[in-house]
Every structure is written in structure tokens, then in C-alpha cells.
Enzyme design. Structure first.
Site, PDB file in Angstrom:
ATOM      1  N   HIS A 128       0.825  -1.207   0.000  1.00  0.00           N
ATOM      2  CA  HIS A 128       0.000   0.000   0.000  1.00  0.00           C
ATOM      3  C   HIS A 128       0.866   1.268   0.000  1.00  0.00           C
ATOM      4  O   HIS A 128       0.579   2.223  -0.706  1.00  0.00           O
ATOM      5  CB  HIS A 128      -0.923  -0.028   1.211  1.00  0.00           C
ATOM      6  CG  HIS A 128      -1.961   1.039   1.208  1.00  0.00           C
ATOM      7  ND1 HIS A 128      -3.104   0.958   0.449  1.00  0.00           N
ATOM      8  CD2 HIS A 128      -2.025   2.221   1.858  1.00  0.00           C
ATOM      9  CE1 HIS A 128      -3.831   2.039   0.635  1.00  0.00           C
ATOM     10  NE2 HIS A 128      -3.200   2.831   1.479  1.00  0.00           N
ATOM     11  N   HIS A 160     -10.183   2.507  -0.928  1.00  0.00           N
ATOM     12  CA  HIS A 160     -10.378   2.077   0.455  1.00  0.00           C
ATOM     13  C   HIS A 160     -11.144   0.769   0.454  1.00  0.00           C
ATOM     14  O   HIS A 160     -12.148   0.608   1.146  1.00  0.00           O
ATOM     15  CB  HIS A 160     -11.087   3.164   1.274  1.00  0.00           C
ATOM     16  CG  HIS A 160     -10.245   3.683   2.398  1.00  0.00           C
ATOM     17  ND1 HIS A 160     -10.732   4.046   3.616  1.00  0.00           N
ATOM     18  CD2 HIS A 160      -8.898   3.852   2.486  1.00  0.00           C
ATOM     19  CE1 HIS A 160      -9.742   4.448   4.395  1.00  0.00           C
ATOM     20  NE2 HIS A 160      -8.619   4.344   3.725  1.00  0.00           N
TER      21      HIS A 160
END
Lengths: 220, 734
Positions: free
Chosen positions: B43, B89
Site C-alpha cells: 500500500h 479504500h
């Protein structure tokens, strides 16, 4: 004419209201929540948004802000006050207007343009409209479901204090009420956002009919 | 726990641990290991995607800031610029949909804020499994509520986006949020820390244990265990977010900040180390000075907490008094938690002692994995589509109504009406059109924004799908009259450690890059979300493109709805090449996902899109729509529904369509898809001008608007009322 716009933490239509005041040809004045000072304005708009995050209940905390002291005095002395959306909620919490605004009946936020009818032109915020005139105005709220007890509703209807009424009810409001005024008719609360349709580039200037009413100075 | 178990539990591999030993020349302590674990997660570190991302074109005449900052920035004109970025998300939303989506919105707003821009528009691209599963309904309902809950309260309008449903997203929804901010070019700020002795100030909320290891959680596949990682999901407070936005903008306006950075994944660790690495300086953080909302937090927890609504700023010591005063005015916390140093390290102090110290560069440079790109077998298996096996509809009215009522094609009003799309009073074209159009107050300028994704297409043909995704965004902006200038993206894929997802990622990037080059729309920011897999397998490869375009005169724009009775309707740039391969018709009516969708001809597409835009800009055309899912007939139906006028196709036109582009099949002629087509409508008095503008292009006059029915030859004859009933679905079943 100096028109004040109250700014609470979490207000988010304050800048829109200030801009609309300019559009209507008046002088916008920022009224910060922590200052107990109305800066000698001629009228006050309590704008939309989520004052204090709408925590506890919409408007429930804002009504205790310092600016509300002089604002209440101003209102009781007959000064023109317009509450839009969250501003309407603040004014009911402050008991400047009767009733309360509950969660929308389908428990969903609703943002759309709705048709409303001007039921009373005898307020400083609707005097520029025609009685019975229909306006397309945007609403955007979670708690726009107007509620009052039977006696209050009857009083509002009998005294012609329902100012705007939905043609198609978007939120479950009693008697399709979209806006009301106080006994003195100088304090008006409405759920639709006139400041959002006050510019030709946004597709409509209908909102200016409401906002500009106050310039005519139609004191009741 | 031995050391191997410790680093493995933090998500680091043996190779990565050895690399840390090599870099540091010593064993890291637990705190330092935690810093590496979050910064070297996929990420934050892009370790699988970085070698591929270099392919994207990132420069262009309008670009003021390309990738590498909190958001990309393009110049608009009159001294104005737009900062924008999209971020995923997905993982948090899979386990805690309301807060996952809400904090996705909050996070992307702060990215744009960190450039010094006022956030003025939000969009979101959502993917869920079909609504016949209760879990998918729950995720859909809560994600939409979370986006509204945060965006509505913080006062940034949600002006567009898209929603699609497919079995491949069951249990692994995609929640991609895009934010656009407006700024004067001279006011742009950057995140690099500067000036030894300057103070590091944490603004906003207190720090708690929420979101600890969110970054590593987002870099793993979803499993049964994921449910137990709910505590990895942050909780949002839009009220604090709003005050933080206003406070930061005021601090910048007053010239009180040297640099600014938001706190997202990996919290103080990533913000401080990135600010230090970019500035070529060191940063010292005294964890004891970080205001906490929980007791007994360890230094490592404080450093990697992902508590929301926080920003990190570098401030000159003499200005700290004013900063604290303004923060108090807005009712938000401010604390001096460290200082800029010259040693190039992220150094953490507690109780006056150094408890960890790592060169900031090392944290910023995660190891890179170059993997083999090899073509998975499924691609060849799925590409075979024999049209002879696809039966023709018996009733074309029923087929049209079935398409219009399908959750992937029906009206999105039940979604976007839950979002405030007008706050800010800048939204000129509301949701439901091809792209949102916003004005810039005090100027005649405007800008348009769209987000697009074509997961099924990318699944069937990764490279062609990647190109078609960019092409669709380019068309959507063109038909509102905007000149596309740049894009941001969110690359949602499965595990890069597996053959198919890695191949898809590589080929999609290739296709997107080719299209971006052809259209002159560089990629100025973006985000990668890998490991989107559940026990049922990987999601469709789903790159989402968020594209921004400029209108010199915002009053000259077009929308899809028919505006007048008697308007003449013309199809441009579509026809002979239509195909049912990978089409909505094939999936919705026949339950098949197969074939090879038409590969976009980028140069030809650009010519047609540029022509349509020019016709809108010149004021010739105010009604335009691109042909997309469902083909020409669905596009025309959408225009009729949006405007409230019917249309009857010309005598003989339906027959010509069937014989021509349908090659004898009416379903192919009506519902076949290809990249590049538009429909425009003009009043009769502009017909000559339109013909002149179209000279040299292939176009087809199909008929005139009017009445309250939609008629195509003797195959389609339905009332607007019937179509509306099919189309106006409440996707939440209310």
C-alpha cells in the site's frame, strides 16, 4: 443593506450564503459563533451545514453559541432572520421557531430539486414572491421531517404561518411543510436552499426571489 | 515470538528482513521493524507495481505537479489550478463498510488539502457483488451511507462517480474516492521538509489505536480472518475534518507553514519519513508529545496509528505562536511533536532517549519485485464467442426494458440523491450526465470531471480494456464540452504474486498508457490496490480512471437529455464496428461474459471526440451523450428519459441498421457496443450548420424528438412511462 451570515464550527453553506448575499446586491457580514456581536447588520441568515457535526441533535449545540444571544434579541425585536436547512434546525432548537425537524421518514439523506409552493408572502423573506407561486428549489438534508403537535400545526395553518409547502413531500414532513415563520413573521425557517439557485450559470435564479425579498424592506 | 515470527507477523518476508539488516548494518529493534513493515507494505511502498507504473506518461503542457506528491496538479487558466487524486479504500470497506468508505473520503480530501488546495468536488467509483446476496446489499448500503455521511458533513459536494455490480466483487467491494481541489498556482505547497531547527507540528485529532497496521492489512488478501481485523479500520469524524480543512487553508493563507502533509496510511511514520526524504533532511519525533486519546500506547503504536483528521506541518519556530492561536480559533489541537534535523534519519525519541532511528530514504525505498509477465490461459478460453449460439430476443421491447432496469444500467438517482452534490454552489451539471461540470467563481472558467472503469472489458482483454477505460473518460468529458487535460487512476487488481492478476496489471497499464499518450492526458497521480481477492478468487482487473477537463466558457456545455420537441438526432462515430463481445446485452440478457470487445481505434476516437467537443464549445450542440453500455438504443433511451421527450426513428432506419451494422441481427444493431460513438441533437434551424461541422465524418441521422414514445421500426415501440418505470429503480429496494 448589511446581511450577516452566522458561522458555526461545521457550518458548510456559510460561504455559499455570503456569496449569494453579494449576488443579491447586499453587503455580506461574517458573524463568528464565538463573538457575541451582530455587527449592526440589518438581517441575519443562519446557513446550512452540520454545525458542531450535528452531534447530539442538529442545532442542539449551536443554539448555545455566543452569537446566539444577540441573534435572539435581534429576532425578538423584529429583525429579519432566515434559517436555511441546518439554520432552520438551529432556530427551532433555540425556540425562535416552533416544532422540530426529525430524521427523514425513509432514514436516508435526500438531495434533489423539489417543487414548493409559496403559501405566505407576508414575511420579509417571501414578500418578493407571488402568493401560491411554485418554485423549484434544492433540498439536501438528513433531518427535514417537520414535526409539531396537533395544536401547533393548527395554529400555524390558521395564522398562515406555513411559508413554503412541498408539492411532493421528500421527507415525511407534517402537512408537507417546507418552511414556517414565527408569530412576529420576521423569523423564517426553510429546508430548501435558495442560495443554491441564485445564479444563472447554475441553471436557475429562483432562489434570489426569496433572498431579495428582504431588500424590499417589507417589514410586517 | 522469535525474530522470524515477529517480522512475519508484521508482514515482512525473509528477503525483506535480510534487506533491512543489510541497509542498517545491524538488527532493527521492534519499533524500527514496525516502521519498515508499514512503509514497505504494498500500500505504501508500491513494491510490486512500481516497475510497471513507470510506463505511464506523466508530463504535459498543463501539468504543474506529476506523481510523487500528495496529489497531481494541472493549470486551468487565469492563474487557477486543480489538484486531484483518487485513492482506494477497498479492504477497510470490506470489513467495516460505513467507516471504511467515510475515511476513504476523508483521506482523499486531506491529500488535496496537503497541496494547499480547497477541496471542491468528490466522486467515487464503487463495485459490489450482485444484490441477491444479503452481504452485498449490506456493503452497498453502508458504503453509500458512509460516503454521504462524511462528504455531506464536511461540505464537499459529491458530484459524480459510478456504481457497477458483478459477482467478481462479492465480498471484495471496490471503494475508490476522488477529490478535486482548487488553488491559485502561486499558492501551491509541497510536502518536503526544510530548514534545520524548524518545528514539526501535528494538527487535528488526538492519536489512538485505530487503524494500526491498516496499510499492511490493505496489502493482503481478504479471508475469514479479515472480519477479526475490524479494529484495523479507522473511524472518521467529518466535523473535525471540516475544521482541519478550514484551519489549514487559513494557516497557508497567512503564510505560516513551510510545508504540509496529510497523515494517511502508516500515520506519522509515512508522513514524517516522506517529508524528510523529499527534503533530504532528517526529522526527530518525540512520541511523548503526541496528544493521545488512549493510555499506555507504545511508541510503535503512536508512530503507525492511522487515526483520522490529522495533518503534519513544518513551521518556523517564530511562527509557532500564531499557528497555535489559529488552531485554537478553529477548535482543533496543535502540538509541536518534533523538529527538522540534518541527519537524514527518522529518529524517534521517548523520555529523552532515542528509541529508534532509521534513514528516511530507506523507508521510502521499498524493495521492488519485478515479476514475470505471462499470459494466463483463461483469456483464450473466454474469447471464443459464436453468435450463432446466441438466440435473438423474441420481444425487443422486453429486451430494452430488461436492459434499462438492470442494476448496471438503471438510474443512479437512489445513490446520488444520498450525496449533497450542490454544496459550494459550483455544480453546473448535476450527477446523472456524462460528466460533472463545475464553475470557478469569479471567472467564466469551468472544469469537468468523470470517473470510469470497465472491469469486465479488462478481464476479457486487459490491454484493450485499459485503453478503452481512458477512452471512455475522454469521451465523457468531450461530450459535456470540456477539454480533457490529465487523469488520476486507481488500479484495483488481485494478488500480484499470481500469474493472471499480474499479467492483467501489466497489460492494463500498457493499454492505459497508450491511450493517455494518444489523447494527451498524462497520469498525474494515482494509487494501487492489489490483493483484491477472497476465497472465491480475484476481482475483475479494474483500473478506474478519474479524468479532468477544462471549459473556457462554462456556460457552453451539453447534457444528455433531449431539450426540445423536433430536434434532429444524429449518431456520430459508431456503427459498422459494433459487436456483442463482452457487451452488457450479452451478460444481462444471455448471462454470458465472453468474446473479445472491440479494441478502440485511439486516433479515430480522438478525432470524433474532439469534433463533438468543438460543436458544444461553439454553441452548436447542447445535447450530447456517448454510446456506452447497452449500445445505441440504450443511449437514445437514456436521452429520451433524461429530457422527457420521445423519439421515433426514421422510416427504414431500423431496417438499414439491422442490415448494416447488425449484419442481419437486430440485437447486434441495437445493443452492440464499440468504442467511440456519440449521439447529438440539434434544433432544425441548426441542421445545416451541423452538417457542415460533420463534413468528412461518418454520421447517421436517426430521427426527430417528440411525443411520449420510443419507436424503432417495427421492433421497438414503448412509452416513456414504461421506460421510466423500468429505469427509475431504487437500488436499495426502498
Amino acid at each position: 443593506m448589511r446581511i450577516g451570515v452566522a458561522i458555526f464550527p461545521g457550518s458548510n453553506c456559510d460561504r455559499d450564503a455570503l456569496f449569494a448575499v453579494e449576488q443579491m446586491g447586499a453587503d455580506p457580514v461574517e458573524l463568528w459563533h464565538a463573538d457575541a456581536d451582530l455587527k449592526a447588520v440589518d438581517a441575519v441568515i443562519v446557513p446550512g451545514g452540520f454545525s458542531y457535526g450535528d452531534y447530539l441533535r442538529p442545532g442542539a449545540i449551536a443554539r448555545f453559541a455566543k452569537v446566539m444571544g444577540p441573534l435572539e434579541e435581534f429576532a425578538r425585536a423584529g429583525g429579519p432572520v432566515l434559517g436555511i436547512c441546518n439554520g432552520f434546525q438551529v432556530l427551532t432548537e433555540a425556540h425562535l421557531l416552533p416544532g422540530a425537524l426529525l430524521r427523514n421518514i425513509d432514514m436516508r439523506f435526500v438531495c434533489r430539486r423539489v417543487r414548493v409552493r409559496v403559501e405566505s408572502t407576508e414575511t420579509p423573506w417571501t414578500s418578493g414572491c407571488e402568493s401560491g407561486e411554485e418554485l423549484m428549489l434544492p433540498v439536501a438534508h438528513n433531518e427535514g421531517n417537520y414535526f409539531a403537535d396537533e395544536a401547533t400545526l393548527k395554529e400555524l395553518e390558521d395564522e398562515g404561518r406555513v411559508v413554503l409547502r412541498y408539492l411532493k413531500n421528500p421527507n415525511g414532513s407534517a402537512n408537507d411543510i417546507a418552511g414556517v415563520c414565527n408569530e412576529g413573521r420576521n423569523v423564517v425557517g426553510i429546508m430548501p436552499h435558495p442560495e443554491r439557485v441564485s445564479d444563472p450559470v447554475l441553471g436557475s435564479e429562483k432562489g434570489l426571489k426569496i433572498l431579495r425579498s428582504v431588500l424590499v424592506g417589507a417589514r410586517i | 515470538m522469535n525474530i522470524q515470527e515477529t517480522y512475519a507477523s508484521l508482514g515482512l518476508s525473509d528477503y525483506e528482513y535480510d534487506r533491512i539488516l543489510e541497509l542498517l548494518g545491524r538488527a532493527p529493534n521492534f519499533l524500527e521493524l514496525s516502521l519498515f513493515s508499514v512503509m514497505w507494505s504494498e500500500h505504501c511502498g508500491y513494491k510490486n507495481s512500481r516497475p510497471l507504473l513507470g510506463r505511464f506518461p506523466s508530463d504535459g503542457p498543463c501539468v504543474l505537479q506529476g506523481p510523487g506528491e500528495n496529489a497531481g496538479v494541472v493549470e486551468v487558466g487565469d492563474g487557477w489550478a486543480l489538484a486531484f487524486k483518487m485513492e482506494s479504500h477497498n479492504h477497510p470497506s470490506a470489513v467495516e463498510p460505513y467507516e471504511g468508505a467515510a475515511t476513504g473520503v476523508g483521506g482523499i480530501i486531506r491529500d488535496v488539502l496537503a497541496m494547499g488546495a480547497r477541496p471542491v468536488a468528490l466522486l467515487n467509483s464503487l463495485r459490489f457483488g450482485p444484490l441477491d446476496e444479503e452481504r452485498n446489499r449490506y456493503l452497498f448500503r453502508e458504503v453509500v451511507a458512509g460516503i454521504g455521511g462524511y462528504g455531506n458533513a464536511i461540505g464537499v459536494p459529491t458530484v459524480g462517480g459510478e456504481v457497477e455490480l458483478s459477482r467478481s466483487y462479492s465480498g471484495n467491494p471496490l471503494v475508490n474516492a476522488m477529490c478535486v481541489g482548487l488553488i491559485r498556482t502561486e499558492d501551491l505547497v509541497r510536502s518536503r521538509a526544510q530548514g534545520e531547527g524548524n518545528l514539526v507540528v501535528l494538527l487535528g485529532s488526538k492519536t489512538g489505536r485505530d487503524g494500526i497496521h491498516g496499510a499492511t492489512f490493505a496489502s493482503d488478501e481478504l479471508s475469514e480472518e479479515s472480519e477479526s481485523r475490524r479494529s484495523n479500520v479507522q473511524v472518521g469524524d467529518p466535523f473535525m475534518g471540516k475544521m482541519l480543512v478550514e484551519c489549514c487553508l487559513k494557516l497557508l493563507e497567512e503564510g505560516l507553514l513551510v510545508s504540509l502533509q496529510d497523515l494517511g496510511a502508516a500515520g506519522i511514520t509515512s508522513s514524517a519519513s516522506e517529508m524528510a526524504a523529499k527534503g533530504g533532511v532528517g526529522i526527530e519525533i518525540e512520541v511523548d508529545k503526541v496528544p493521545l486519546r488512549e493510555e499506555g500506547m507504545e511508541p510503535a503504536e503512536i508512530m503507525i496509528s492511522e487515526s483520522q483528521e490529522r495533518m503534519l506541518a513544518v513551521v518556523e519556530p517564530e511562527k509557532i505562536g500564531q499557528v497555535a492561536e489559529l488552531a485554537e480559533h478553529y477548535g482543533i489541537g496543535s502540538a509541536v511533536i518534533g523538529r527538522v534535523a540534518d541527519h537524514g534519519e527518522l529518529r524517534i525519541l521517548s523520555g529523552g532517549e532515542v528509541v529508534g532511528s532509521v534513514p528516511a530514504d530507506y523507508l521510502a525505498e521499498a524493495p521492488v519485485y519485478e515479476r514475470e509477465i505471462s499470459r494466463p490461459a483463461y483469456l483464450d478460453e473466454l474469447r471464443e464467442l459464436n453468435l450463432d449460439e446466441i438466440s435473438l430476443p423474441e420481444d425487443y421491447n422486453a429486451a430494452l426494458l430488461a436492459l434499462l432496469s438492470h442494476p448496471n444500467l438503471c438510474s443512479r438517482h437512489s445513490v446520488f440523491e444520498q450525496y449533497d452534490h450542490q454544496v459550494g454552489t459550483n455544480t453546473v451539471v448535476l450527477p446523472g450526465a456524462d460528466a460533472a461540470v463545475m464553475r470557478i467563481k469569479g471567472t467564466s472558467l469551468g472544469f469537468a470531471i468523470t470517473t470510469d472503469g470497465r472491469g469486465r472489458h479488462c478481464y476479457l482483454d486487459p490491454e484493450g480494456g485499459g485503453a478503452a477505460t481512458v477512452a471512455e473518460a475522454y469521451r465523457n468529458l468531450s461530450c459535456v464540452g470540456a477539454e480533457p487535460v490529465a487523469l488520476t487512476d486507481c488500479l484495483n487488481f488481485g494478488s500480484p504474486e499470481k500469474q493472471a492478476p499480474y499479467y492483467q496489471l501489466a497489460r492494463c497499464i500498457e493499454g492505459m498508457s497508450r491511450a493517455s499518450e494518444a489523447f494527451g492526458t498524462p497520469v498525474v497521480s494515482g494509487n494501487v490496490s492489489l490483493y483484491n481477492e477472497t476465497s472465491r478468487g480475484a476481482i475483475y482487473p479494474t483500473p478506474i480512471v478519474g479524468m479532468v477537463g477544462i471549459l473556457k466558457d462554462v456556460s457552453r456545455h451539453a447534457t444528455p437529455g433531449f431539450k426540445r420537441e423536433g430536434d434532429m438526432v444524429v449518431v456520430i462515430g459508431s456503427g459498422p464496428g459494433v459487436s456483442l463481445d463482452g457487451s452488457d446485452y450479452l451478460e444481462i440478457i444471455h448471462g454470458k461474459v465472453a468474446g473479445r470487445p472491440v479494441e478502440p481505434d485511439l486516433a479515430a476516437e480522438k478525432r470524433v471526440a474532439d469534433l463533438v467537443r468543438e460543436m458544444v464549445r461553439s454553441g452548436l450542440v447542447d445535447t450530447a451523450h456517448d454510446i456506452s453500455g447497452g449500445g445505441e438504443i440504450v443511449a437514445v433511451a437514456e436521452m429520451a428519459l433524461a429530457g422527457g421527450f420521445g423519439i421515433e426513428y426514421e422510416e427504414g432506419e431500423a431496417e438499414r441498421m439491422v442490415a448494416g451494422q447488425g449484419r442481419g441481427r437486430a440485437d447486434l444493431a441495437f445493443f452492440g457496443e464499440e468504442s467511440g460513438g456519440f449521439i447529438v441533437a440539434v434544433p432544425e434551424e441548426r441542421w445545416d450548420d451541423l452538417q457542415e461541422a460533420l463534413s468528412g465524418f461518418a454520421y447517421d441521422y436517426i430521427g426527430c424528438t417528440g411525443g411520449d414514445r420510443f419507436k424503432v421500426g417495427n421492433l421497438i415501440n414503448v412509452s416513456l412511462e414504461e421506460m421510466r418505470e423500468a429505469y427509475e429503480q431504487d437500488l436499495f429496494g426502498g
